[in-house]
Design a protein around this motif. Structure first.
Motif, short mmCIF file in Angstrom:
data_model
loop_
_atom_site.label_atom_id
_atom_site.label_comp_id
_atom_site.label_asym_id
_atom_site.label_seq_id
_atom_site.Cartn_x
_atom_site.Cartn_y
_atom_site.Cartn_z
N VAL A 474 -26.24 90.61 -23.99
CA VAL A 474 -24.69 90.32 -23.35
C VAL A 474 -24.10 91.49 -24.54
CG1 VAL A 474 -23.20 89.03 -23.68
CG2 VAL A 474 -25.35 88.30 -23.03
N TYR A 527 -26.05 91.50 -19.34
CA TYR A 527 -24.02 90.15 -19.03
C TYR A 527 -23.24 90.58 -18.95
CZ TYR A 527 -27.59 86.82 -16.65
OH TYR A 527 -28.56 85.87 -16.07
N VAL A 529 -19.38 90.37 -20.27
CA VAL A 529 -18.09 89.55 -20.39
C VAL A 529 -16.75 90.29 -20.42
CG1 VAL A 529 -16.81 87.68 -21.54
CG2 VAL A 529 -19.25 87.59 -21.68
N LEU A 543 -17.36 87.22 -15.86
CA LEU A 543 -18.60 87.49 -16.33
C LEU A 543 -19.46 87.91 -15.14
CD1 LEU A 543 -21.39 86.38 -17.91
CD2 LEU A 543 -21.64 85.16 -16.47
N GLU A 545 -22.84 90.00 -13.96
CA GLU A 545 -24.23 90.34 -13.84
C GLU A 545 -25.60 91.47 -13.21
OE1 GLU A 545 -28.50 87.91 -12.70
OE2 GLU A 545 -26.68 86.56 -12.04
N ARG A 551 -19.53 89.03 -10.11
CA ARG A 551 -18.80 88.50 -10.66
C ARG A 551 -18.35 87.25 -10.26
NH1 ARG A 551 -16.89 93.83 -12.85
NH2 ARG A 551 -17.61 95.93 -11.34
N LEU A 559 -17.96 79.35 -21.53
CA LEU A 559 -18.47 80.64 -21.38
C LEU A 559 -20.19 80.78 -22.23
CD1 LEU A 559 -19.06 84.03 -22.44
CD2 LEU A 559 -18.41 83.55 -20.22
N LEU A 563 -23.40 80.71 -20.76
CA LEU A 563 -24.24 82.25 -20.56
C LEU A 563 -25.37 81.92 -21.44
CD1 LEU A 563 -24.03 85.61 -19.78
CD2 LEU A 563 -22.78 86.01 -21.43
#
Length: 575
Positions: A474, A527, A529, A543, A545, A551, A559, A563
């Protein structure tokens, strides 16, 4: 272990432009994403994020090796020459073997592979069948002095490899472990997120009679392969094939000697005689180590596979330019009718049912039309000689072969007693006799696998990592880092994600949003954020991907749980 990194403290020197030396996607993106840097031709430094992905691949490999009972050790990278001299490979391996001497003049090499040294280790340690089977593996550097290193990590000189070696008291025991290794290799490919095929292959410098390559399918792959819907597949160098019968000559005819001035190629002959290339036969000459001349005959529209020629006639090599004069034979019009005395004639199996052949007359500017095997000449050996092509018949089921390209990421070999005999490595069998170990070896290209993953997983913006190999899972991207609205939320989410077990980075640079987004896509964090003032005011973050570009807005309070759960589920797909 908690993984929470700050972009400001991390060495990720991304590049905006494509490096001029990069020819394929993996090379280009590894350089642009700040994961590798070139030290010399075919030799690379791995920077922090690139090294994280390498270590993840290593861990997957370790887990699969440990699961089948193979034990990890570490062998020397620098190996003494005398072991290679014992095996006969000191000279045979060729210029790819990097040789050196120490200050006492003793000779060594940089290990391109480790069959000799592992066999020497085991011959000094294992004496009885009771200690078998034994499987040992390492993850270590290799060096092969490639003539033309290219394609970044796909054709490097220095690379990281997992190599395993197994020792057995019987072929049955070897087969059992070979199958275990092959299944483990399939699992490794799956866990790396690779689309792959196990294919029949040639053993090359390693040797042995049975081997399978695991090919990651990619248009940029150096290896060509053919496959059938029945599941059979093979590297084109090793592929057996059933050549379709296409000859238009169905009835016997008198052999005719035709004057063909200046004709040296099948294409020229076909045009001159106004007949299809498949109604002609091309003949290529080779010689055995004892000097025997060999004629290889294949359909005029097909190519001779040198590896198949070598399998048909042990030790044979095709003639060089200077050899034709030495044997007093013409280069452009060879044929099996009245060759020099003692010549071995080997013909492709597909020619066995051909009624009459159009061939060279063993005399410049002349060819023979209507030459019949059994009447005008004899074939000493029938063998599969041609390079397989799409459209040929599958040697297993007879179905139609298709073609693809692939990157060899791993390979398994049955070595038999090749190294144990040459290195006098024996054990005491149950009946009290001394026998050579029956051996197998099994290799995974760690750094090559990294490149293969990227070749299959990228888009125009950068790398699209499977989560199992991603350097981090992330990226938290605050749109501003110097205010009291966005930064506190970003900092808290970053910390809480790390505490939940997510591998996370926060882009705390004072950069424009566009720069941060471009770098996040380039590096390929699965990912992202994204945190901005408007979203914080509404109690949400965005978020993204990476694999789909999707989105979604997620509540700030939800969150971390959302996630972490999604990542845990995704990780489980690669286990």
């Amino acid at each position: 272990m908690t993984v929470a990194l700050r972009m400001s403290n991390l060495h990720v020197p991304t590049l905006k432009e494509d490096p001029t030396e990069a020819e394929i996607a993996s090379h280009r993106l590894l350089l642009r994403a700040g994961m590798i840097r070139k030290a010399a031709a075919g030799i690379y430094t791995f920077l922090p994020l690139g090294w994280r992905s390498v270590r993840k691949i290593e861990q997957i490999v370790r887990e699969e090796m440990d699961a089948i009972g193979s034990q990890e050790l570490l062998l020397p990278f620098v190996q003494p020459a005398e072991l290679w001299q014992e095996s006969g490979r000191w000279e045979a391996y060729g210029p790819e073997l990097a040789r050196l001497s120490d200050r006492q003049g003793r000779e060594f090499c940089l290990g391109p592979t480790h069959e000799e040294i592992i066999t020497a280790l085991v011959r000094g340690e294992v004496r009885s069948y009771r200690d078998l089977p034994l499987s040992l593996y390492q993850i270590n550097l290799k060096f092969r002095d490639e003539m033309r290193p290219r394609f970044g990590l796909l054709r490097g000189r220095e690379f990281i490899m997992k190599d395993a070696y197994s020792f057995h008291d019987s072929q049955e025991s070897l087969q059992e472990h070979y199958d275990d290794q092959a299944r483990a290799y399939g699992r490794i490919c799956e866990r790396l997120g690779l689309t792959f095929r196990p294919v029949e292959a040639d053993s090359g410098q390693i040797g042995g009679s049975v081997t399978t390559e695991f090919m990651a399918l990619a248009d940029t792959g150096e290896a060509a392969l053919v496959y059938c819907e029945c599941g059979w597949a093979a590297n084109i160098e090793a592929a057996g094939t059933v050549v379709p019968q296409t000859s238009g000559i169905t009835e016997p005819r008198p052999m005719e000697r035709v004057h063909t001035p200046g004709i040296r190629t099948i294409a020229e002959l076909s045009q001159f005689l106004a007949i299809p290339e498949h109604d002609t036969v091309k003949t290529m000459a080779g010689k055995t180590p004892n000097g025997m001349l060999v004629y290889f005959c294949v359909p005029g529209n097909r190519e001779l596979n040198p590896l198949k020629a070598l399998r048909a006639v042990s030790g044979v090599e095709l003639l060089g330019d200077e050899d034709f004069a030495a044997y007093s034979i013409p280069r452009g019009s060879l044929g099996p009718v009245s060759p020099p005395e003692g010549t071995l004639v080997v013909a492709d199996l597909s020619l066995h049912e051909e009624v009459a052949w159009g061939i060279g007359a063993n005399e410049n500017d002349y060819h023979l039309i209507g030459a019949m095997p059994g009447r005008d000449f004899e074939v000493d050996l029938w063998a599969d000689l041609v390079v397989a092509e799409p459209g040929d018949g599958c040697p297993v089921c007879g179905g139609v072969l298709r073609s693809a390209r692939g990157i060899e990421v791993s390979q398994v070999f049955q070595l038999g007693t090749k190294y144990s005999e040459s290195l006098s490595a024996t054990f005491t069998a149950e009946d009290g006799t001394e026998r050579p170990f029956v051996m197998g070896c099994y290799g995974v290209g760690i750094t090559r696998s990294l490149a293969a993953v990227i070749e299959q997983h990228h888009d125009d913006s950068g790398i699209v990592w499977p989560i199992s190999v991603a350097p981090l899972e992330v990226a938290v991207v605050p749109l501003s880092v110097d205010d009291d609205t966005v930064w506190p939320v970003a900092d808290e989410l970053w910390r809480r994600l790390a505490e939940s077990g997510v591998e996370v980075l926060i882009d705390d640079r004072d950069e424009r949003a566009g720069v941060k987004f471009a770098d996040a896509d380039l590096v390929g964090y699965p990912y992202q954020v994204v945190i901005g003032k408007r979203g914080v005011a509404a109690g949400v973050v965005e978020l993204k991907e990476r694999s789909t570009g999707e989105r979604t807005e997620v509540a700030i309070d939800a969150l971390v749980e959302t996630l972490a759960s999604r990542i845990a589920e995704e990780r489980s797909r690669y286990r």
